[in-house]
Design an enzyme around this catalytic site. Structure first.
Site, PDB file in Angstrom:
ATOM      1  N   LYS A  34      -6.680  -9.170   9.474  1.00 55.89           N
ATOM      2  CA  LYS A  34      -7.391  -8.160   8.678  1.00 55.89           C
ATOM      3  C   LYS A  34      -7.507  -8.592   7.223  1.00 55.89           C
ATOM      4  O   LYS A  34      -8.604  -8.592   6.637  1.00 55.89           O
ATOM      5  CB  LYS A  34      -6.667  -6.820   8.762  1.00 55.89           C
ATOM      6  CG  LYS A  34      -7.102  -5.778   7.728  1.00 55.89           C
ATOM      7  CD  LYS A  34      -6.175  -4.574   7.735  1.00 55.89           C
ATOM      8  CE  LYS A  34      -6.538  -3.571   6.649  1.00 55.89           C
ATOM      9  NZ  LYS A  34      -6.190  -4.052   5.292  1.00 55.89           N
ATOM     10  N   ARG A 104      -9.463  -1.781   0.305  1.00 62.16           N
ATOM     11  CA  ARG A 104      -8.694  -2.257  -0.838  1.00 62.16           C
ATOM     12  C   ARG A 104      -9.394  -3.387  -1.587  1.00 62.16           C
ATOM     13  O   ARG A 104      -9.075  -3.658  -2.756  1.00 62.16           O
ATOM     14  CB  ARG A 104      -7.326  -2.772  -0.376  1.00 62.16           C
ATOM     15  CG  ARG A 104      -6.308  -1.710  -0.057  1.00 62.16           C
ATOM     16  CD  ARG A 104      -6.014  -0.775  -1.171  1.00 62.16           C
ATOM     17  NE  ARG A 104      -5.764  -1.432  -2.450  1.00 62.16           N
ATOM     18  CZ  ARG A 104      -5.752  -0.798  -3.613  1.00 62.16           C
ATOM     19  NH1 ARG A 104      -6.033   0.481  -3.685  1.00 62.16           N
ATOM     20  NH2 ARG A 104      -5.488  -1.459  -4.721  1.00 62.16           N
ATOM     21  N   ASP A 128      -5.227   1.979   1.718  1.00 67.39           N
ATOM     22  CA  ASP A 128      -3.916   2.607   1.781  1.00 67.39           C
ATOM     23  C   ASP A 128      -3.473   3.080   0.406  1.00 67.39           C
ATOM     24  O   ASP A 128      -3.585   2.360  -0.587  1.00 67.39           O
ATOM     25  CB  ASP A 128      -2.873   1.626   2.325  1.00 67.39           C
ATOM     26  CG  ASP A 128      -3.006   1.448   3.829  1.00 67.39           C
ATOM     27  OD1 ASP A 128      -3.720   2.247   4.447  1.00 67.39           O
ATOM     28  OD2 ASP A 128      -2.406   0.510   4.370  1.00 67.39           O
ATOM     29  N   ASP A 323       4.007  -5.970   3.979  1.00 67.97           N
ATOM     30  CA  ASP A 323       3.258  -5.252   4.998  1.00 67.97           C
ATOM     31  C   ASP A 323       3.942  -5.259   6.369  1.00 67.97           C
ATOM     32  O   ASP A 323       3.420  -4.664   7.320  1.00 67.97           O
ATOM     33  CB  ASP A 323       1.839  -5.825   5.131  1.00 67.97           C
ATOM     34  CG  ASP A 323       0.908  -5.309   4.040  1.00 67.97           C
ATOM     35  OD1 ASP A 323       1.291  -4.364   3.328  1.00 67.97           O
ATOM     36  OD2 ASP A 323      -0.205  -5.854   3.897  1.00 67.97           O
TER      37      ASP A 323
END
Length: 438
Positions: A34, A104, A128, A323
């Protein structure tokens, strides 16, 4: 412009229902990364020829980025795991709020548009919201490249006022924890279209940066590394296209390993070699009782003696990635003893703690330190994950809990994981998803 019909809404009220206590076994394929893909989508804005990314993750963020490219003039389409672009005939350097607030990497994409059009307008990024995430290093890179930058409320406008500038130097090091991954890519994209050789001081060496740099280098941009001290980028007036593979996602790989390990199971990642895991993550997994073994170009992961308590600190690559911290925290709820996690990247990253406590975990926070005492007898609960990794942490804990838990936060899961839930089912997890949205 109205919401495009092929772009799902920014909400998803469905829930996942997981019955814990089932051992997971089997083989899965890890999706394309991602975070790497999102930066490559921005780099595609610079190409003067068609560019295709294969192995693109089939997630909501991919669709949002395709819409940003289309809205700003670069034709883009998503076909399965292929992200295909053709050069813009005309550019419209305005990233609309309805799109820019959903990912983001808005500032990174804005930098590419600034490099091509000489100006750009964009909202402050979304994605996020587990803590405050500044873009000051991005804006500093734009200014170093000769732009005037104005921030009004939640909108940023930048315009190149010195278009003849031959080169620039910028420092992307943050005050808090070190080099900024996103700002390094922002500076690279600006430098790729700047005459002469520009210098990025203290660049990040995260895989997202290295892969983007390799794609730019293959497309005609001069890239020279001076260790971790400086990155020199020699710009060009023509950036070629081509076809490039998005590497598999190290964060999904870590998530799958932790999900299987918390159930006492074994998982084989058929396309993810052991060497693709950051060394810091491998060290923590080893200390936590998780064994990673190479097998036919992939990785076999198991936790034969059960979870073990660890002391760990997150950090830049190749350290333990932030993460993966929430997922590790969920796993450590089943480790006898006391584990301590020092979050050095995002010091207030604790959105997963509340859901874990609701499931019965003994988790506490003290500043940037998370303490986990285990093993905790987890029990079914109805919880919500408010960002990608917090929702994933709740999933992992639910796999070890007694009874059937309800996890809300499907929108966040769909932003980061294309097929995580079907993969868990294929490994033996017992879960269902609420009826599809209309």
């Amino acid at each position: 412009m109205d919401e495009q019909p092929n772009l799902p809404p920014a909400t998803d009220s469905r829930a996942v229902h997981i019955t814990g206590g089932h051992r997971m076994e089997g083989t899965v394929t890890v999706q394309g990364s991602k975070n790497i893909a999102l930066h490559l989508y921005a780099a595609a804005l610079l190409a003067d020829e068609p560019l295709t990314l294969t192995g693109a993750p089939e997630i909501l963020d991919t669709l949002v980025c395709a819409e940003i490219l289309n809205d700003t003039g670069t034709p883009a389409k998503v076909v399965g795991d292929r992200f295909e672009t053709t050069p813009a005939a005309a550019r419209y350097p305005v990233i609309p709020d309805r799109l820019g607030r959903r990912v983001r990497t808005t500032a990174v994409m804005a930098a590419a548009l600034l490099a091509r059009a000489g100006q750009v307008s964009f909202p402050l990024p979304g994605g996020d919201a587990f803590c405050r995430r500044l873009i000051d290093r991005h804006l500093a890179a734009m200014e170093a490249a000769g732009a005037t930058v104005a921030v009004t409320g939640t909108e940023v406008k930048a315009r190149i006022t010195r278009p003849g500038r031959a080169l620039f130097t910028t420092d992307v090091n943050t005050r808090s924890w070190g080099p900024s991954l996103g700002a390094t890519v922002t500076a690279m994209l600006l430098a790729a279209r700047t005459r002469g050789t520009s210098t990025i001081l203290n660049p990040s060496v995260e895989p997202e940066v290295l892969v983007t740099a390799s794609v730019l280098a293959a497309s005609g941009v001069g890239i020279t590394w001076e260790g971790t001290t400086a990155l020199h980028v020699t710009g060009t007036d023509r950036i070629t296209g081509g076809t490039f593979q998005v590497p598999p996602d190290r964060l999904e790989a870590a998530t799958l390993v932790l999900a299987a390990a918390v159930t006492g199971g074994t998982v084989r990642l058929d396309n993810f070699p052991t060497t693709a895991f950051p060394t810091g993550l491998v060290a923590v997994f080893t200390d936590a009782g998780i064994e990673l073994a190479p097998v036919n170009g992939g990785t076999l992961a198991r936790c034969p003696a059960g979870p073990k308590a660890v002391h760990v600190a997150t950090g830049p690559h190749p350290g333990f990635p932030t993460d993966a911290q929430p997922q590790l925290t969920a796993f450590l709820t089943q480790a006898p003893g006391t584990s301590r996690i020092e979050e050095r990247v995002y010091t207030d990253r604790t959105t997963h703690v509340g859901p874990l406590r609701a499931l019965g975990a003994a988790v506490n926070t003290d500043g940037a330190t998370i303490t986990v005492r285990g093993p905790a007898p987890l029990a079914a609960a109805d919880v919500a994950g408010e960002d990608i990794r917090a929702a994933t942490a709740a999933l992992i804990a639910a796999l070890a809990a007694e009874g059937t838990s309800t996890i809300r936060g499907m929108y966040h899961l769909r932003r980061g994981y294309g097929t995580l839930l079907p993969k868990l089912v294929s490994l033996g997890a017992k879960l269902t998803i609420d009826q599809e949205l209309p």
